[in-house]
Write a protein that holds these residues in place. Structure first.
Motif, PDB file in Angstrom:
ATOM      1  N   ALA A   1      70.561  45.278  29.771  1.00 18.17           N
ATOM      2  CA  ALA A   1      69.084  45.106  31.209  1.00 18.17           C
ATOM      3  C   ALA A   1      68.521  44.110  30.225  1.00 18.17           C
ATOM      4  O   ALA A   1      67.728  43.880  29.752  1.00 18.17           O
ATOM      5  CB  ALA A   1      68.229  46.185  31.610  1.00 18.17           C
ATOM      6  N   PRO A   2      69.001  42.409  30.479  1.00 17.49           N
ATOM      7  CA  PRO A   2      68.404  41.133  29.763  1.00 17.49           C
ATOM      8  C   PRO A   2      66.470  41.028  30.801  1.00 17.49           C
ATOM      9  O   PRO A   2      66.674  41.388  32.065  1.00 17.49           O
ATOM     10  CB  PRO A   2      69.395  40.239  29.717  1.00 17.49           C
ATOM     11  CG  PRO A   2      70.361  41.485  30.366  1.00 17.49           C
ATOM     12  CD  PRO A   2      70.838  41.715  31.238  1.00 17.49           C
TER      13      PRO A   2
ATOM     14  N   ASP B   1      55.226  48.598  32.935  1.00 12.22           N
ATOM     15  CA  ASP B   1      55.493  48.708  31.746  1.00 12.22           C
ATOM     16  C   ASP B   1      56.109  50.395  31.677  1.00 12.22           C
ATOM     17  O   ASP B   1      55.658  51.270  30.853  1.00 12.22           O
ATOM     18  CB  ASP B   1      54.284  49.035  31.057  1.00 12.22           C
ATOM     19  CG  ASP B   1      53.908  49.011  29.286  1.00 12.22           C
ATOM     20  OD1 ASP B   1      54.683  48.568  28.710  1.00 12.22           O
ATOM     21  OD2 ASP B   1      52.563  49.928  28.921  1.00 12.22           O
ATOM     22  N   VAL B   2      57.333  50.647  32.268  1.00 14.87           N
ATOM     23  CA  VAL B   2      57.766  51.609  31.940  1.00 14.87           C
ATOM     24  C   VAL B   2      59.113  51.603  31.257  1.00 14.87           C
ATOM     25  O   VAL B   2      59.387  50.226  31.664  1.00 14.87           O
ATOM     26  CB  VAL B   2      57.632  52.363  33.799  1.00 14.87           C
ATOM     27  CG1 VAL B   2      56.301  53.100  34.154  1.00 14.87           C
ATOM     28  CG2 VAL B   2      57.806  51.777  34.613  1.00 14.87           C
ATOM     29  N   TYR B   3      60.104  51.950  31.163  1.00 16.79           N
ATOM     30  CA  TYR B   3      61.574  52.962  31.061  1.00 16.79           C
ATOM     31  C   TYR B   3      62.033  53.042  31.510  1.00 16.79           C
ATOM     32  O   TYR B   3      61.778  54.178  31.476  1.00 16.79           O
ATOM     33  CB  TYR B   3      60.931  52.500  29.038  1.00 16.79           C
ATOM     34  CG  TYR B   3      59.993  51.505  28.332  1.00 16.79           C
ATOM     35  CD1 TYR B   3      60.565  50.528  27.562  1.00 16.79           C
ATOM     36  CD2 TYR B   3      59.008  51.630  28.363  1.00 16.79           C
ATOM     37  CE1 TYR B   3      60.029  49.482  27.255  1.00 16.79           C
ATOM     38  CE2 TYR B   3      58.050  50.913  27.506  1.00 16.79           C
ATOM     39  CZ  TYR B   3      58.241  50.114  26.878  1.00 16.79           C
ATOM     40  OH  TYR B   3      57.847  49.219  26.629  1.00 16.79           O
TER      41      TYR B   3
ATOM     42  N   ILE C   1      65.501  48.923  28.002  1.00 18.21           N
ATOM     43  CA  ILE C   1      65.548  49.241  28.841  1.00 18.21           C
ATOM     44  C   ILE C   1      64.040  48.724  29.138  1.00 18.21           C
ATOM     45  O   ILE C   1      63.808  49.910  29.988  1.00 18.21           O
ATOM     46  CB  ILE C   1      66.493  49.796  30.581  1.00 18.21           C
ATOM     47  CG1 ILE C   1      68.204  49.856  29.386  1.00 18.21           C
ATOM     48  CG2 ILE C   1      66.507  49.046  31.479  1.00 18.21           C
ATOM     49  CD1 ILE C   1      68.597  50.242  30.564  1.00 18.21           C
ATOM     50  N   ARG C   2      63.430  47.683  30.030  1.00 18.63           N
ATOM     51  CA  ARG C   2      62.098  48.151  29.666  1.00 18.63           C
ATOM     52  C   ARG C   2      62.078  47.391  31.590  1.00 18.63           C
ATOM     53  O   ARG C   2      62.075  46.845  32.013  1.00 18.63           O
ATOM     54  CB  ARG C   2      60.971  47.403  28.974  1.00 18.63           C
ATOM     55  CG  ARG C   2      59.794  46.659  29.476  1.00 18.63           C
ATOM     56  CD  ARG C   2      58.419  46.205  28.561  1.00 18.63           C
ATOM     57  NE  ARG C   2      57.547  45.929  28.554  1.00 18.63           N
ATOM     58  CZ  ARG C   2      56.653  45.001  28.681  1.00 18.63           C
ATOM     59  NH1 ARG C   2      56.626  44.316  27.841  1.00 18.63           N
ATOM     60  NH2 ARG C   2      54.564  45.495  29.021  1.00 18.63           N
TER      61      ARG C   2
ATOM     62  N   TYR D   1      60.724  42.177  31.310  1.00 15.72           N
ATOM     63  CA  TYR D   1      61.185  43.289  31.404  1.00 15.72           C
ATOM     64  C   TYR D   1      62.152  43.046  32.494  1.00 15.72           C
ATOM     65  O   TYR D   1      62.277  41.882  33.000  1.00 15.72           O
ATOM     66  CB  TYR D   1      60.202  44.057  32.103  1.00 15.72           C
ATOM     67  CG  TYR D   1      59.300  43.458  33.418  1.00 15.72           C
ATOM     68  CD1 TYR D   1      59.922  42.950  34.734  1.00 15.72           C
ATOM     69  CD2 TYR D   1      57.408  42.549  33.464  1.00 15.72           C
ATOM     70  CE1 TYR D   1      59.203  42.611  36.101  1.00 15.72           C
ATOM     71  CE2 TYR D   1      57.058  42.467  34.731  1.00 15.72           C
ATOM     72  CZ  TYR D   1      58.181  42.366  36.033  1.00 15.72           C
ATOM     73  OH  TYR D   1      56.609  41.027  36.688  1.00 15.72           O
ATOM     74  N   ALA D   2      63.442  44.011  32.283  1.00 14.59           N
ATOM     75  CA  ALA D   2      64.304  43.344  33.448  1.00 14.59           C
ATOM     76  C   ALA D   2      63.680  44.400  34.774  1.00 14.59           C
ATOM     77  O   ALA D   2      63.111  44.738  35.069  1.00 14.59           O
ATOM     78  CB  ALA D   2      64.572  44.310  32.598  1.00 14.59           C
ATOM     79  N   PRO D   3      64.348  43.903  36.042  1.00 12.44           N
ATOM     80  CA  PRO D   3      65.529  42.879  35.664  1.00 12.44           C
ATOM     81  C   PRO D   3      65.476  41.409  35.548  1.00 12.44           C
ATOM     82  O   PRO D   3      64.203  40.734  36.245  1.00 12.44           O
ATOM     83  CB  PRO D   3      66.311  42.486  36.902  1.00 12.44           C
ATOM     84  CG  PRO D   3      65.320  43.576  38.149  1.00 12.44           C
ATOM     85  CD  PRO D   3      64.210  43.983  37.426  1.00 12.44           C
ATOM     86  N   LYS D   4      65.975  40.306  34.645  1.00 14.12           N
ATOM     87  CA  LYS D   4      66.293  39.127  34.670  1.00 14.12           C
ATOM     88  C   LYS D   4      66.214  38.436  36.058  1.00 14.12           C
ATOM     89  O   LYS D   4      68.170  38.658  36.387  1.00 14.12           O
ATOM     90  CB  LYS D   4      66.897  38.918  33.604  1.00 14.12           C
ATOM     91  CG  LYS D   4      67.100  37.294  33.509  1.00 14.12           C
ATOM     92  CD  LYS D   4      67.618  36.709  31.991  1.00 14.12           C
ATOM     93  CE  LYS D   4      68.097  35.311  32.014  1.00 14.12           C
ATOM     94  NZ  LYS D   4      68.472  34.856  30.879  1.00 14.12           N
TER      95      LYS D   4
END
Length: 466
Positions: A62-63, A219-221, A214-215, A70-73
């Motif tokens: 997830a770039p 600020d969660v992953y 995957i951020r 953060y993702a999604p891009k």
């Protein structure tokens, strides 16, 4: 051990030198250099080593968006290709045409905790439409649990409606791209790339894989777990829940039909640590896959963080640090340069010894030794119990030394009695850690014995390998 534990250990070493204790008592903080020397190996590895390490494969499920980090891009349709298969993105555009909308039955496989696979059938609703963003158009597909989420988010979908949709890229059999609505990447790309790296390492010697985390917003992953299964010759990747930076799950489990990715591996490989690799809030790990001999058989063995515990974690580096500190202290006219140099060298050695108690081990005497010597497997580096026990022991030693080198003594009892009073919590802590380590060491030994007698390994030898 954690960096703080190493730092405390170096400080404790300094207190074994009366001259340095006298300086600290006078407010001279130069002996703290010994604590910095004890932390030095991790500082070098994590601040420099990891950025210069070679990476043969980079897995970025997830770039990150360049502006939001953060993702999604947010991407344009024209920029997507087959190389982005299973990666997680966002697209903003206009609904051009609704192709189908209906329901049906979906059949998929799920993996139980014991590794067995079970087939599930369930009813689903779906919508398929084309989305255009001015740079191109792409087919968007939402079904099952993702359709329910999609419907809640956008309501009735009509042609001409502007939407921002997120999901992963897939490729149809005819090569055309499809965008599947989801809240996470598909794990199959991760599994495929790791399997390819293992097979390539078997042919070429070594391959290093970097796995990015995957951020997500807030600020969660998104946690995911990599299982290497040598007996089945499989790489299984399980997409998990959304977690906080501290690793606390707060929900968001992906549907079962896109939760697992499984890739077969056509060469024998060994996993040296009997637990899966979990990726969430910390930056993703590097894993080296290296061709080696295991009891006479050619296999690929994994090594976690290959840039860690190299020269920086050697006894040789400790000697270099000692010489450098001595010259530095002499240059500035510090009167206890020899004691400071010895404390710095021993502090760095203590770091190496503490890490050697764990699993990764270190390259102890380069250039005489070329590779990492396995650790004693008495506990994991992040174990709260072993870190607490070690830090407590070091603080106890500092109190003990300050008492010994003070006249009259603040605590007027014998050295042996005081030491016993101070370190008993550490003795209990290490005792528990050692008792727990027996179970893990037994599991590792059983795993290695199992590998040795694995029929799949024998077959590879008979046909001469790949």
């Amino acid at each position: 051990m954690r960096g703080f534990t190493h730092y405390i250990s170096g400080l404790a070493v300094a207190t074994f030198f009366p001259s340095l204790v006298a300086d600290i008592r006078m407010g001279i903080l130069i002996p703290v250099i010994a604590a910095a020397s004890a932390y030095f190996p991790d500082f070098v590895d994590f601040k420099f080593g990891k950025f210069f390490a070679r990476r043969d494969y980079e897995i970025d499920p997830a770039p990150w968006d360049e502006k939001k980090h953060y993702a999604p891009k947010l991407v344009r349709i024209k920029d997507l290709s087959e190389k982005n298969r299973y990666q997680f993105f966002a697209i903003e555009g206009k609904v051009e045409e609704i192709l189908t909308k209906g329901s049906g039955t979906i059949s998929y496989e799920i993996i139980e905790k014991d590794g067995t696979v079970r087939t599930v059938k369930e009813e689903y609703n779906s919508i398929i439409f084309t989305l255009s963003d001015g740079t191109g158009k792409i087919v968007v597909d939402a079904f099952g649990d993702d359709y329910r989420f999609f419907e809640e988010e956008f309501g009735q979908i009509e042609e001409g409606k502007e939407i921002l949709v997120f999901g992963y890229v897939d490729v149809d059999p005819d090569g055309s791209l499809r965008f599947v609505v989801s809240d996470a990447p598909h794990p199959q790309r991760i599994a495929d790339t790791i399997a390819e790296a293992i097979e390539t390492a078997y042919e070429e010697g070594e391959k290093i894989v970097k796995i990015h985390n995957i951020r997500l917003p807030g600020d969660v992953y998104r946690r995911f777990v990599v299982h290497l299964d040598p007996p089945k010759r499989e790489v299984r990747v399980e997409m998990g829940p959304i977690v906080t930076p501290g690793g606390i799950a707060i929900g968001g489990e992906p549907p079962e039909y896109r939760k697992y990715g499984i890739a077969k591996v056509n060469v024998p490989f060994i996993k040296t640590y009997p637990k899966p690799t979990r990726i969430d809030s910390f930056s993703g790990p590097e894993i080296a896959f290296r061709r080696t001999k295991h009891r006479g058989k050619t296999v690929v063995k994994d090594r976690f963080l290959p840039w860690h515990h190299g020269f920086s974690h050697s006894m040789t580096m400790g000697v270099i640090i000692g010489i450098f500190v001595f010259l530095f202290a002499k240059l500035f006219g510090y009167s206890h340069a020899t004691d400071l140099a010895l404390a710095s060298m021993i502090g760095q050695w203590l770091h190496v010894f503490e890490d050697q108690l764990g699993f990764m081990g270190s390259n102890l005497f380069p250039p005489l030794t070329k590779d990492v010597i396995p650790g004693f497997k008495l506990g994991e580096s992040g174990s709260g119990l072993t870190n607490f026990s070690t830090a407590w022991l070091m603080i106890a030693l500092m109190i003990w030394n300050f008492n010994r080198f003070t006249n009259p003594r603040p605590i007027p009892i014998s050295d042996a009695t005081l030491l016993l009073y101070l370190i008993w919590p550490s003795i209990i802590g290490f005792g528990i850690a050692i008792a727990k380590s027996f179970k893990l060491r037994r599991e590792i030994n059983e795993l290695m014995d199992y590998y040795t007698n694995l029929e799949a390994f024998e077959e590879m030898e008979e046909v001469g390998g790949i």
